[in-house]
Design a protein around this motif. Structure first.
Motif, PDB file in Angstrom:
ATOM      1  N   ALA A 127      -8.994 -16.815   8.704  1.00 45.19           N
ATOM      2  CA  ALA A 127      -8.868 -15.484   9.309  1.00 45.19           C
ATOM      3  C   ALA A 127      -9.065 -14.432   8.225  1.00 45.19           C
ATOM      4  O   ALA A 127      -8.870 -14.708   7.036  1.00 45.19           O
ATOM      5  N   PRO A 128      -9.441 -13.214   8.620  1.00 46.92           N
ATOM      6  CA  PRO A 128      -9.436 -12.124   7.643  1.00 46.92           C
ATOM      7  C   PRO A 128      -8.028 -11.926   7.112  1.00 46.92           C
ATOM      8  O   PRO A 128      -7.036 -12.173   7.813  1.00 46.92           O
ATOM      9  N   LEU A 129      -7.918 -11.454   5.878  1.00 45.38           N
ATOM     10  CA  LEU A 129      -6.611 -11.277   5.256  1.00 45.38           C
ATOM     11  C   LEU A 129      -5.705 -10.373   6.095  1.00 45.38           C
ATOM     12  O   LEU A 129      -4.484 -10.591   6.166  1.00 45.38           O
ATOM     13  N   GLU A 130      -6.282  -9.375   6.754  1.00 44.57           N
ATOM     14  CA  GLU A 130      -5.495  -8.435   7.553  1.00 44.57           C
ATOM     15  C   GLU A 130      -4.724  -9.140   8.676  1.00 44.57           C
ATOM     16  O   GLU A 130      -3.725  -8.612   9.166  1.00 44.57           O
ATOM     17  N   ARG A 131      -5.191 -10.317   9.075  1.00 49.03           N
ATOM     18  CA  ARG A 131      -4.550 -11.031  10.184  1.00 49.03           C
ATOM     19  C   ARG A 131      -3.621 -12.149   9.721  1.00 49.03           C
ATOM     20  O   ARG A 131      -3.028 -12.849  10.547  1.00 49.03           O
ATOM     21  N   ILE A 132      -3.483 -12.320   8.404  1.00 51.35           N
ATOM     22  CA  ILE A 132      -2.619 -13.372   7.885  1.00 51.35           C
ATOM     23  C   ILE A 132      -1.179 -12.869   7.843  1.00 51.35           C
ATOM     24  O   ILE A 132      -0.907 -11.761   7.390  1.00 51.35           O
ATOM     25  N   GLU A 133      -0.259 -13.692   8.317  1.00 48.36           N
ATOM     26  CA  GLU A 133       1.158 -13.320   8.302  1.00 48.36           C
ATOM     27  C   GLU A 133       1.635 -13.111   6.869  1.00 48.36           C
ATOM     28  O   GLU A 133       1.325 -13.898   5.976  1.00 48.36           O
ATOM     29  N   THR A 134       2.389 -12.050   6.663  1.00 46.55           N
ATOM     30  CA  THR A 134       2.916 -11.744   5.333  1.00 46.55           C
ATOM     31  C   THR A 134       3.905 -12.808   4.884  1.00 46.55           C
ATOM     32  O   THR A 134       4.757 -13.234   5.655  1.00 46.55           O
ATOM     33  N   ARG A 135       3.762 -13.232   3.644  1.00 43.52           N
ATOM     34  CA  ARG A 135       4.726 -14.139   3.028  1.00 43.52           C
ATOM     35  C   ARG A 135       4.745 -13.854   1.534  1.00 43.52           C
ATOM     36  O   ARG A 135       3.743 -13.407   0.976  1.00 43.52           O
ATOM     37  N   PRO A 136       5.859 -14.063   0.845  1.00 46.31           N
ATOM     38  CA  PRO A 136       5.923 -13.739  -0.577  1.00 46.31           C
ATOM     39  C   PRO A 136       5.106 -14.720  -1.414  1.00 46.31           C
ATOM     40  O   PRO A 136       5.238 -15.937  -1.259  1.00 46.31           O
ATOM     41  N   ALA A 137       4.290 -14.186  -2.292  1.00 48.02           N
ATOM     42  CA  ALA A 137       3.442 -15.002  -3.162  1.00 48.02           C
ATOM     43  C   ALA A 137       3.936 -14.934  -4.592  1.00 48.02           C
ATOM     44  O   ALA A 137       4.194 -13.851  -5.121  1.00 48.02           O
TER      45      ALA A 137
END
Length: 216
Positions: A127-137
């Motif tokens: 998916a495009p990054l804009e649609r990826i669920e936020t998670r701490p990296a």
């Protein structure tokens, strides 16, 4: 710093820097072979770089791990494409990796590699990054994803106060960094690439918040 100039030097450097187990060497070799084979079906890497694949792609990816040896959390690789640097990092570090790639055929290849090499700690996000669920990296990398300002704007929601940013930017690294607002600039320093005397890697640490996004 010696710049790697041959395939033999690249392999020797990987051996010295990471002491891969026999299994890991086999995974790197198999990944390299799959990359070349798939390149006949879709344009993953420039054909002219295949004779120097271990310098231009394997060691070039592995060098990022040398800049982040202290972390062991989630590594997010943006625009992972053929898995560079993400799959090389996964093989050598065995850290959890999230490979973000929007193109289906490339994701199909990434999943084929992770299945073949049994990289169970690697997740492919199609998916495009804009649609990826936020998670701490713990770490964010991007080898050829977007101009620096856009890259940071899109990915800052994944960062924390301790996130490590590893951004190969080639010959334009210093120029791109100079165009950022001052608060962003202060987060980064520049490292020499081990695989190209003219290339640089932007290395940063921390979280870029809303209060830092104003004009210089």
């Amino acid at each position: 710093m010696m710049v790697l100039a041959s395939e033999e030097q690249a392999r020797d450097w990987i051996g010295d820097a990471f002491a891969p187990a026999v299994r890991q060497w086999g995974q790197l070799e198999r990944f390299a072979a799959m990359l070349v084979e798939e390149n006949d079906r879709q344009n993953l890497i420039a054909a002219s770089t295949i004779p120097s694949l271990w310098v231009r792609h394997i060691a070039d990816s592995a060098q990022l791990l040398c800049l982040d040896r202290a972390s062991d959390g989630l590594w997010v690789d943006l625009g992972s494409g053929p898995g560079l640097p993400g799959l090389v990092i996964a093989i050598l570090s065995e850290r959890p990796l999230l490979l973000v790639e929007s193109r289906k055929r490339r994701c199909d290849f990434l999943r084929a590699v992770t299945d073949t090499l049994d990289l169970r700690y690697v997740e492919v996000a199609e998916a495009p990054l804009e649609r990826i669920e936020t998670r701490p990296a713990a770490t964010i990398s991007a080898r050829a994803f977007a101009p620096l300002d856009r890259l940071i704007a899109l990915s800052t929601r994944f960062s924390t106060e301790s996130t490590r940013w590893l951004l190969p930017k080639g010959r334009n690294a210093v120029k791109e960094l100079a165009l950022l607002p001052q608060p962003w600039q202060r987060m980064f320093h520049v490292e020499q690439s081990r695989t190209d005397a003219t290339s640089r890697i932007l290395v940063g640490e921390g979280r870029i918040g809303a209060e830092q996004r104003g004009k210089r």
